[in-house]
Design a protein around this motif. Structure first.
Motif, PDB file in Angstrom:
ATOM      1  N   ASN A  80      19.796   8.250  29.393  1.00 42.91           N
ATOM      2  CA  ASN A  80      19.961   8.934  28.109  1.00 42.91           C
ATOM      3  C   ASN A  80      21.294   8.506  27.493  1.00 42.91           C
ATOM      4  O   ASN A  80      22.011   7.673  28.048  1.00 42.91           O
ATOM      5  CB  ASN A  80      19.845  10.460  28.266  1.00 42.91           C
ATOM      6  N   SER A  81      21.660   9.087  26.364  1.00 43.26           N
ATOM      7  CA  SER A  81      22.878   8.687  25.676  1.00 43.26           C
ATOM      8  C   SER A  81      24.146   9.009  26.474  1.00 43.26           C
ATOM      9  O   SER A  81      25.203   8.428  26.225  1.00 43.26           O
ATOM     10  CB  SER A  81      22.957   9.364  24.298  1.00 43.26           C
ATOM     11  N   LYS A  82      24.049   9.908  27.439  1.00 42.90           N
ATOM     12  CA  LYS A  82      25.202  10.277  28.275  1.00 42.90           C
ATOM     13  C   LYS A  82      25.257   9.455  29.559  1.00 42.90           C
ATOM     14  O   LYS A  82      26.115   9.695  30.411  1.00 42.90           O
ATOM     15  CB  LYS A  82      25.144  11.763  28.604  1.00 42.90           C
ATOM     16  N   GLY A  83      24.330   8.523  29.735  1.00 39.58           N
ATOM     17  CA  GLY A  83      24.322   7.668  30.917  1.00 39.58           C
ATOM     18  C   GLY A  83      23.640   8.277  32.132  1.00 39.58           C
ATOM     19  O   GLY A  83      23.701   7.717  33.215  1.00 39.58           O
ATOM     20  N   LYS A  84      22.986   9.397  31.949  1.00 40.05           N
ATOM     21  CA  LYS A  84      22.267  10.039  33.060  1.00 40.05           C
ATOM     22  C   LYS A  84      20.807   9.624  33.015  1.00 40.05           C
ATOM     23  O   LYS A  84      20.305   9.196  31.977  1.00 40.05           O
ATOM     24  CB  LYS A  84      22.394  11.555  32.944  1.00 40.05           C
ATOM     25  N   PRO A  85      20.086   9.757  34.134  1.00 38.63           N
ATOM     26  CA  PRO A  85      18.677   9.366  34.148  1.00 38.63           C
ATOM     27  C   PRO A  85      17.861  10.111  33.089  1.00 38.63           C
ATOM     28  O   PRO A  85      17.989  11.321  32.934  1.00 38.63           O
ATOM     29  CB  PRO A  85      18.204   9.753  35.552  1.00 38.63           C
ATOM     30  N   LYS A  86      17.059   9.362  32.347  1.00 42.48           N
ATOM     31  CA  LYS A  86      16.248   9.959  31.285  1.00 42.48           C
ATOM     32  C   LYS A  86      14.921  10.484  31.828  1.00 42.48           C
ATOM     33  O   LYS A  86      14.405  11.479  31.358  1.00 42.48           O
ATOM     34  CB  LYS A  86      15.971   8.908  30.207  1.00 42.48           C
TER      35      LYS A  86
END
Length: 88
Positions: A80-86
């Protein structure tokens, strides 16, 4: 001239209907796979939404309700935009 126009129209209709069937088959695949993947999720509607997005892009969903993301690297690597798994 009219015969050529009618022939072209028929060919177009046949091709467009076959493409429609292919696209609906893919969505049924994702829907059933995501339903299984999200069956134990706390927030099912969110899980189904993101699983559907990931499945439509990756054309696969890992087996089971958690983990097994090694089975589908595209699904695993989407962030995602925060770098966490989407993908759930």
């Amino acid at each position: 001239m009219k015969l050529a126009l009618v022939t072209c129209l028929l060919v177009f209709l046949v091709l467009s209907s076959s493409l429609f069937e292919v696209s609906t088959a893919g969505s049924g695949f994702c829907k059933s796979k995501c339903k299984a993947r999200c069956s134990k999720a706390g927030i099912k509607d969110r899980c189904l939404k993101y699983c559907g997005i990931c499945c439509s892009k990756c054309k696969c969903v890992p087996s089971g309700t958690y983990g097994n993301k090694h089975e589908c690297p595209c699904y695993r690597d989407m962030k995602n935009s925060k770098g966490k798994p989407k993908c759930p």
